[in-house]
Design an enzyme around this catalytic site. Structure first.
Site, PDB file in Angstrom:
ATOM      1  N   ASN A   1      -3.118  -4.486  -1.364  1.00  0.00           N
ATOM      2  CA  ASN A   1      -4.291  -4.447  -2.241  1.00  0.00           C
ATOM      3  C   ASN A   1      -4.318  -3.200  -3.116  1.00  0.00           C
ATOM      4  O   ASN A   1      -4.972  -3.187  -4.167  1.00  0.00           O
ATOM      5  CB  ASN A   1      -5.579  -4.546  -1.417  1.00  0.00           C
ATOM      6  CG  ASN A   1      -5.727  -3.412  -0.424  1.00  0.00           C
ATOM      7  OD1 ASN A   1      -4.863  -3.213   0.423  1.00  0.00           O
ATOM      8  ND2 ASN A   1      -6.814  -2.673  -0.499  1.00  0.00           N
ATOM      9  N   HIS A   2      -3.612  -2.142  -2.729  1.00  0.00           N
ATOM     10  CA  HIS A   2      -3.563  -0.936  -3.562  1.00  0.00           C
ATOM     11  C   HIS A   2      -2.547  -1.057  -4.693  1.00  0.00           C
ATOM     12  O   HIS A   2      -2.489  -0.178  -5.557  1.00  0.00           O
ATOM     13  CB  HIS A   2      -3.254   0.295  -2.703  1.00  0.00           C
ATOM     14  CG  HIS A   2      -4.441   0.800  -1.953  1.00  0.00           C
ATOM     15  ND1 HIS A   2      -5.205   1.863  -2.376  1.00  0.00           N
ATOM     16  CD2 HIS A   2      -5.017   0.353  -0.809  1.00  0.00           C
ATOM     17  CE1 HIS A   2      -6.190   2.068  -1.521  1.00  0.00           C
ATOM     18  NE2 HIS A   2      -6.094   1.159  -0.555  1.00  0.00           N
TER      19      HIS A   2
ATOM     20  N   HIS B   1      -2.535  -3.131   6.460  1.00  0.00           N
ATOM     21  CA  HIS B   1      -3.893  -3.187   5.892  1.00  0.00           C
ATOM     22  C   HIS B   1      -4.967  -2.491   6.714  1.00  0.00           C
ATOM     23  O   HIS B   1      -6.021  -2.172   6.182  1.00  0.00           O
ATOM     24  CB  HIS B   1      -4.264  -4.651   5.670  1.00  0.00           C
ATOM     25  CG  HIS B   1      -5.396  -4.874   4.716  1.00  0.00           C
ATOM     26  ND1 HIS B   1      -5.581  -4.128   3.575  1.00  0.00           N
ATOM     27  CD2 HIS B   1      -6.403  -5.795   4.723  1.00  0.00           C
ATOM     28  CE1 HIS B   1      -6.634  -4.586   2.916  1.00  0.00           C
ATOM     29  NE2 HIS B   1      -7.155  -5.589   3.605  1.00  0.00           N
TER      30      HIS B   1
ATOM     31  N   HIS C   1       0.826  -8.388   3.723  1.00  0.00           N
ATOM     32  CA  HIS C   1       0.044  -7.155   3.799  1.00  0.00           C
ATOM     33  C   HIS C   1      -1.270  -7.364   4.533  1.00  0.00           C
ATOM     34  O   HIS C   1      -1.584  -6.656   5.489  1.00  0.00           O
ATOM     35  CB  HIS C   1      -0.249  -6.605   2.405  1.00  0.00           C
ATOM     36  CG  HIS C   1      -1.107  -5.364   2.447  1.00  0.00           C
ATOM     37  ND1 HIS C   1      -0.622  -4.145   2.860  1.00  0.00           N
ATOM     38  CD2 HIS C   1      -2.430  -5.165   2.163  1.00  0.00           C
ATOM     39  CE1 HIS C   1      -1.594  -3.251   2.834  1.00  0.00           C
ATOM     40  NE2 HIS C   1      -2.702  -3.842   2.415  1.00  0.00           N
TER      41      HIS C   1
ATOM     42  N   ASP D   1       0.832  -1.202   0.000  1.00  0.00           N
ATOM     43  CA  ASP D   1       0.000   0.000   0.000  1.00  0.00           C
ATOM     44  C   ASP D   1       0.870   1.258   0.000  1.00  0.00           C
ATOM     45  O   ASP D   1       0.900   2.032   0.965  1.00  0.00           O
ATOM     46  CB  ASP D   1      -0.970   0.006   1.189  1.00  0.00           C
ATOM     47  CG  ASP D   1      -2.228  -0.802   0.899  1.00  0.00           C
ATOM     48  OD1 ASP D   1      -2.249  -1.529  -0.122  1.00  0.00           O
ATOM     49  OD2 ASP D   1      -3.192  -0.700   1.678  1.00  0.00           O
TER      50      ASP D   1
END
Length: 651
Positions: free
Chosen positions: A245-246, A407, A304, A213
């Site tokens: 996830n980004h 996260h 993450h 991220d």
């Protein structure tokens, strides 16, 4: 004949897969051996120190290591910053040794290889990025130029093969610093630079692990990515960047949701639609190659989001190694959205690694499967949560002690859960509704202990200023606006909107590019080893459109980035439908490309009329916690406890 050829091809594919898994298993075994050797050395040294009075000197010898010489030392000096902020910057200058040595000693030193003279253009490019990071205010013209874009493209092409050559699980030894989400926050990243690797990462003992991220939410996404990639290029065996996830196209390409704080917006706003989209796409090609996890000292699992569900089964019916499952994920994976070559099982493993969360107490009682320890996350969208049982099974299976993940935002910087076995690290104190007292944290993992390092809310640096700071009095309004655009100036606290007040701008440029570029083909650029295509019709294991920032009730589940609550569902459907069209338009045929053009490190090769169109794209328990956390969470209690419907919050 065709059937025979297909059979041979399938046979070769199985052999290659078997070979890759064998190599992955060897890497894991080698890492285990290295960890055991280190532990044996530690115990041997401890035994020697206790029995030194009763043993001779030759009994206390340890393994000999070779330490090659370098002809240069590092001269450390302090100088005043060019920004006029009356602060001191610590600089490390290379100084050649042996000037006052004897003739014989000087001759030996002079005969050593001259590393500075042999530095490649790629290393000079990385050093240029590092210089920008040290004093961004004096590099405003460069940061807004096409030359910065060209350097980013060049940097991407250099680090891409480095990441691709790494296993999906990085095995490393302590000491190691572990960092959580950065989210384009240059100010907090500077805090760690000023206080943890003040002399530079190269002169700081230990490894550096970033849990993902890096983009979205903050205003300095390009600068953060450029700096971290540059450090990876300079120190490939010391800096480890994991995937969050980004670091997926579905998330960092969601302009409608994040507005000016989305990564794709900042790329296009800074460099224009064509060149900006190319920078965004090539950076995502690097993200596709980031490792998913790391293991420190064969004892601490770093990821993450969280631990994945098992997808393989042994002959006795027990679950296969989750580490092997992660190692089996393709070295190039889109995840959200997936490429055509990604198998569904391993796409699920990758999604679990970047999306999952620890189960809340309520979920432990009601929503978690009592047989597996996993359940549906309150984030929605297919994300999962893991409870006490899942943590216990995972740690016991691999003989690990702890899990370190990111996260989720925490005002305390670092949070502990699941019987003090799961650590959540968050390394940005801004853009997550944590209040003015939020801290940014990291964890130092040493052989015998772990220590939390937090940035105090009272700490102030000289890189990012508030709009009402007296140090900005001599700047013009244009210069102030330029710095605000790069995230170097933040709004006045009294006038700053809530996190949910950012305008949710709608962009139609992507659709216009689709209409204008339908006649373009992929060109005849040199092909990479892969001809990868996004599967537009295939559903990802986790659908970001249907997820919320954090499980409701968590520390940052109250993000509204535009719009009002009454139109939640209809707005969600509009965004989902438009996003589906964009995915089909732009990810229907993504091909890898090599950018072997000469570096523009000195600016001499930059052509004002250069065409930056991307021809290859479609239309445009052994350790102790040695620090305590004392800060209370900031922010309004009423706002913090507010809940919103699924699909309206950010990630």
């Amino acid at each position: 004949h065709n059937r025979s050829g297909s059979s041979n091809q399938s046979h070769h594919s199985r052999d290659a897969m078997t070979d890759d898994r064998a190599k992955s298993l060897l890497r894991e075994r080698d890492s285990q051996i290295a960890a055991l050797e280190k532990e044996v050395t530690f115990l041997t040294n401890k035994l020697s120190s206790l029995s030194r009075k009763h043993q001779s000197d030759h009994d206390n010898k340890t393994k000999r290591r070779h330490h090659p010489l370098t002809p240069y030392g590092n001269l450390v000096q302090e100088s005043v910053s060019k920004c006029g902020a009356k602060r001191r910057q610590l600089k490390s200058l290379r100084e050649r040794m042996g000037r006052n040595a004897s003739i014989a000693t000087a001759a030996v030193l002079n005969a050593l290889p001259d590393e500075e003279a042999s530095q490649s253009s790629a290393h000079l490019l990385a050093q240029r990025i590092v210089d920008m990071f040290k004093d961004p205010a004096s590099h405003l013209d460069y940061l807004n130029s096409d030359q910065f874009a060209r350097d980013l493209l060049r940097l991407n092409s250099k680090v891409k093969p480095i990441f691709e050559s790494e296993p999906r699980v990085a095995f490393l030894q302590s000491p190691a610093y572990v960092f959580g989400d950065i989210h384009g926050n240059l100010e907090d990243l500077h805090f760690f630079s000023d206080n943890i690797w003040r002399l530079g990462m190269a002169l700081t003992a230990g490894n550096f692990v970033f849990l993902g991220d890096y983009v979205d939410r903050g205003m300095s996404c390009l600068e953060v990515v450029a700096y971290l990639f540059a450090m990876k290029l300079l120190l490939p065996h010391k800096v480890f960047l994991l995937r969050g996830n980004h670091e997926t196209r579905d998330v960092n390409g969601w302009e409608e949701h994040y507005g000016e704080r989305s990564f794709i917006f900042q790329c296009r706003d800074r460099f224009g639609d064509d060149l900006g989209f190319r920078v965004w796409e090539q950076t995502n090609q690097v993200f596709d190659r980031l490792p998913l996890a790391a293991v420190i000292d064969q004892d601490i699992f770093c990821v993450h989001g969280g631990i994945p569900r098992p997808v393989t089964e042994l002959d006795d019916g027990s679950n296969g190694s989750r580490i092997q499952d992660i190692l089996s994920v393709p070295k190039v994976a889109g995840i959200n959205p997936p490429y055509e070559h990604e198998e569904e099982n391993y796409q699920q493993v990758a999604s679990d690694c970047i999306w999952s969360d620890p189960a809340s107490e309520d979920q432990e009682a009601q929503g978690v499967d009592p047989d597996t320890g996993f359940g549906d996350s309150l984030r929605g969208g297919g994300a999962i949560c893991f409870g006490h049982l899942a943590v216990t099974n995972f740690l016991q299976q691999h003989n690990f002690s702890y899990i370190m993940r990111a996260h989720e935002a925490h005002a305390e910087g670092v949070a502990v859960s699941k019987g003090a076995r799961v650590f959540t690290v968050f390394s940005t104190s801004k853009d997550h509704n944590q209040g003015s007292q939020a801290m940014a944290g990291c964890i130092l993992v040493d052989f015998e202990k772990m220590q939390v390092i937090n940035r105090s809310p009272a700490y102030r640096d000289q890189y990012v200023h508030r709009r009402d700071s007296v140090s900005l009095a001599m700047l013009s309004e244009q210069e102030i606006n330029q710095r605000m655009r790069l995230g170097l100036i933040t709004p006045d606290p009294d006038n700053e909107d809530d996190e949910g007040g950012y305008e949710d701008e709608q962009w139609d440029d992507l659709e216009e590019d689709e209409e204008e570029g339908n006649g373009n083909d992929s060109g005849d650029d040199e092909e990479d080893d892969y001809d990868l295509k996004i599967d537009a019709d295939r559903k990802s294991s986790v659908d970001p459109i249907h997820t919320v920032a954090s499980p409701p009730g968590a520390s940052h589940d109250n993000h509204i980035w535009g719009g009002d609550d009454s139109d939640t569902l209809s707005g969600h459907k509009r965004v989902a439908e438009r996003k589906k069209k964009q995915r089909q338009a732009f990810f229907s045929s993504i091909k890898e490309e090599d950018d072997d053009e000469d570096s523009t490190i000195d600016g001499a090769d930059v052509d004002e009329n250069m065409d930056f169109t991307d021809e290859n794209s479609s239309p445009k328990a052994g350790r102790g916690l040695a620090a305590s956390i004392t800060s209370s969470r900031g922010g309004n209690d009423k706002e913090r406890n507010k809940k919103y419907p699924v699909g309206k919050a950010s990630f």
